[in-house]
Design an enzyme around this catalytic site. Structure first.
Site, PDB file in Angstrom:
ATOM      1  N   ASP A 450      -8.295 -11.606 -13.417  1.00 31.95           N
ATOM      2  CA  ASP A 450      -9.109 -11.298 -12.242  1.00 31.95           C
ATOM      3  C   ASP A 450      -8.831  -9.878 -11.739  1.00 31.95           C
ATOM      4  O   ASP A 450      -7.836  -9.253 -12.118  1.00 31.95           O
ATOM      5  CB  ASP A 450      -8.828 -12.321 -11.141  1.00 31.95           C
ATOM      6  CG  ASP A 450     -10.072 -12.669 -10.328  1.00 31.95           C
ATOM      7  OD1 ASP A 450     -11.031 -11.876 -10.337  1.00 31.95           O
ATOM      8  OD2 ASP A 450     -10.082 -13.729  -9.667  1.00 31.95           O
ATOM      9  N   ASP A 516     -19.110 -15.622  -9.161  1.00 33.15           N
ATOM     10  CA  ASP A 516     -18.408 -16.727  -8.505  1.00 33.15           C
ATOM     11  C   ASP A 516     -19.379 -17.780  -7.984  1.00 33.15           C
ATOM     12  O   ASP A 516     -18.944 -18.796  -7.430  1.00 33.15           O
ATOM     13  CB  ASP A 516     -17.566 -16.199  -7.334  1.00 33.15           C
ATOM     14  CG  ASP A 516     -16.268 -15.564  -7.793  1.00 33.15           C
ATOM     15  OD1 ASP A 516     -15.851 -15.813  -8.942  1.00 33.15           O
ATOM     16  OD2 ASP A 516     -15.661 -14.811  -7.007  1.00 33.15           O
TER      17      ASP A 516
END
Length: 713
Positions: A450, A516
């Site tokens: 990430d 997301d």
């Protein structure tokens, strides 16, 4: 071979690139687009003659044909290719060609041009390639032969498009709504899309497209460029008063980031260019090249379960073991432990950088979970955010000098975090060794990598000089080194969702997380535009919760599964809260995906151009046109009802296809079915009829869909 003629014709995959270096000038492109066939040297020379503009008493503003590297000293008044200087001098270079070499192989045809500016003591090498898929790419290397440093402030490369390219398209976006297309006329002037956050960003232009007015998925000739670079950069469309149209791109170094010491050089990232008769054709050239790479995944892409939306930070061995067991029972092949496993990490305010297992949550380590996952027949993955640090962490307290600081302290927090400066060798080694130890000890097969904060004021301590470029290169190096240390390790590029999706990071990673947002309504479009460059098998697509965690819209499981079907399938809903019927349905969808993923992950992605914006029809067609799967989805209430016939694109017009409406589960409330869907064995029609006349669509409510399976007879 060194060529004698100044005009070179490179070909591959239905693409021609005709380039001239006449007059010892840097490469200028006479043609980029459809294959022109075999051309003689005389043809090429005449092409150059007929492409030369009428010039009156001044060549300024008339440097046609369009240069790959534009030079002010040659009369180009638009964006210059090389911007740099030595303490304010030597700022308008004029490179003269020294050598031209052509290399031809089955997988690539390449033009290498060496040039120099003796007055400035600079060299410039330009490399143009046409790959077997028809994709074009170009890069340059600038070198300093002088006795003093030379600072490169920009090095931008470009490719021309013809006057028929009258419309531009690029992409915009934000968190959980990435890659939203936006269009505008290709007017005189310059349209610039910049990424200055140390990664492409959620708002990334992704690709700069120019095409015929109204170009669509299956029609209208279109050209596009993309820069394979994960740091600061610009994509540009420029139309000059003299009529030149050019698409270009290059890095955006901050002051002092790209200084060439005497005897050194620097090479740009690749600028990729693709064209097509419609966007699908343009994408196919990229996808086919991606799939030809030796590093491209060859094994079936394992269905994964990611723990994030199921448990967030609430890690508990017993709960996670039960989640793993539930995943294995529905066919999951990879279990990924997301954020929250390391020391002190109970929320997102603390502990980034402390990559050791939290002994209070995991008193016996994560080993038992990893072992149980493998006992269940799955491989084990884990989440890291290696480039980031919380100020509330042992790492930041012990090494504040490793946190970026441009002279005003660590700057604004974003999600309570700052950026760890990997250009400090000790910081790099600390993260590498911590990650490597976890990967080795737990037998990690997959890292979800990430990257949640932009590099806004990324100053290297103690000087405060800009460190964005070095950070990008360090991240690349860290990915490469971990893969070298741990053969077979796969890495996903995630950055607050789809903030780092580009062909640079994809040379080192095996998957990207597009967003997301798992809401299937938005995901349809996010996935479609991500597929402009990224083939389905490299794009993570998950079955999310019934109520989306980002939009709070509610969707039935079959629609969530249908939308997730078209990529590297994953599950992010909490299976421990699912009913027995829901688990059976998930199991059926996973099995359906596994049965068809060899097609989904190898065929040509196609998108129909339908007259009603409420409808979507997209699918994958085998490269030999023997089989196809399509999804018809309704995303809004159509103005007319029923929706009528839809044409099915991408088929072989000479073959006959059996068409069946299929579902792995017993359907209910799936709309009003047209008569042909009741024929159990399906209906058979020629490809030409399916593509030109079409078949009646099922009448569906919004955010519902059906699948069609086609097989050639």
């Amino acid at each position: 071979m060194t060529v004698e003629t100044p005009v070179v014709h490179l070909r591959g995959g239905g693409t021609s690139l005709v380039v001239t270096t006449s007059g010892a000038r840097l490469p200028r492109v006479l043609h980029w687009g459809p294959d022109l066939g075999d051309l003689t040297d005389a043809d090429l020379a005449t092409m150059e003659t007929t492409a030369s503009p009428a010039i009156g008493d001044s060549a300024v503003t008339y440097p046609q044909p369009v240069p790959v590297v534009a030079q002010l000293a040659e009369g180009w008044l638009g964006r210059p290719g090389v911007v740099g200087d030595r303490s304010g001098a030597h700022w308008a270079p004029r490179f003269v060609v020294d050598d031209v070499v052509v290399e031809r192989a089955s997988d690539v045809q390449r033009l290498r041009v060496a040039s120099s500016d003796d007055a400035y003591a600079l060299t410039l090498g330009v490399e143009l390639e046409v790959l077997a898929s028809g994709l074009v790419r170009v890069r340059a290397e600038v070198g300093n032969r002088g006795g003093a440093p030379y600072e490169v402030r920009a090095l931008e490369l470009g490719l021309p498009v013809p006057p028929t390219a009258t419309e531009l398209c690029d992409l915009a976006g934000r968190w959980a709504l990435e890659r939203v297309p936006q269009r505008r006329p290709f007017d005189v002037g310059t349209w610039v899309r910049e990424s200055r956050g140390g990664k492409p960003g959620l708002e990334h232009a992704f690709m700069m497209l120019a095409g015929e007015q109204g170009f669509a998925n299956r029609s209208g000739r279109v050209w596009g460029v993309h820069l394979g670079w994960s740091g600061n950069h610009a994509l540009v469309a420029e139309r000059t008063p003299a009529g030149s149209r050019r698409l270009s791109g290059g890095e955006l170094p901050w002051p002092g980031e790209l200084v060439l010491e005497p005897g050194t050089s620097s090479t740009t990232p690749w600028l990729y260019g693709s064209w097509g008769e419609g966007l699908d054709d343009l994408s196919h050239r990229v996808h086919r090249w991606m799939r030809s790479r030796p590093t491209h995944p060859r094994a079936p892409r394992p269905v994964l379960l990611n723990t994030w939306e199921a448990v967030y930070f609430q890690h508990d061995l017993a709960t996670l073991e039960r989640l793993a067991e539930a995943g294995a029972a529905v066919g999951v092949e990879r279990f990924v432990l997301d954020d929250g496993w390391f020391t002190g990490r109970r929320d997102d305010t603390t502990s980034l950088g402390d990559w050791t297992v939290d002994s209070t949550v995991w008193p016996d380590g994560i080993d038992a979970l990893a072992d149980r996952v493998r006992e269940l027949g799955m491989d084990f993955g884990i989440w890291f955010e290696p480039e980031m640090v919380n100020l509330d962490s042992d790492l930041a307290r012990n090494h504040p000098e490793w946190v970026f600081d441009a002279g005003h302290g660590p700057g604004m927090a974003s999600r309570h975090q700052h950026v760890l400066d990997l250009a400090h060798p000790e910081a790099y080694r600390h993260v590498r060794d911590a990650m490597s130890e976890v990967v080795d000890r737990l037998g990690v097969a997959y890292v979800k990598w990430d990257h949640n904060r932009y590099l806004l004021d990324a100053g290297h301590t103690p000087t405060g000089r800009a460190g964005v470029r070095e950070q990008t290169l360090a991240a690349y190096a860290l990915m490469a080194e971990l893969k070298e240390r741990h053969p077979g390790l796969e890495i996903e590029s995630c950055a607050s969702g789809g903030g780092r999706v580009d062909l640079g990071v994809l040379q080192l990673t095996d998957r990207v997380w597009a967003s997301d947002c798992n809401d299937p309504h938005d995901r349809l479009e996010i996935q479609r535009w991500t597929r402009l460059l990224v083939p389905p098998e490299l794009q993570g697509t998950h079955i999310g919760a019934r109520e989306s965690h980002t939009t709070h819209r509610v969707h039935p499981l079959d629609f969530r599964a249908q939308v997730a079907l078209w990529g590297h399938l994953g599950i992010e809903t909490n299976l421990l809260e699912a009913s027995p019927d829901e688990l059976d349905e998930v199991r059926a969808w996973v099995a359906f995906h596994q049965a068809h993923r060899s097609l989904l992950h190898s065929g040509d992605v196609v998108h129909a151009d339908l007259g009603d914006p409420a409808l979507r029809l997209e699918g994958v067609v085998a490269t030999n046109r023997s089989e196809a799967i399509f999804q018809l989805a309704v995303v809004d209430r159509p103005i007319t009802w029923p929706p009528g016939r839809v044409a099915v694109p991408g088929l072989d017009p000479e073959r006959r296809y059996r068409v069946r409406q299929v579902s792995p589960v017993e359907r209910s409330g799936s709309g009003v079915l047209p008569p042909w869907t009741a024929v159990e064995e399906g209906v058979v029609l020629p490809g030409v009829v399916l593509s030109q006349v079409g078949i009646e669509a099922t009448s569906l409510d919004p955010d519902r869909g059906v699948l069609w399976h086609l097989t050639a007879e």
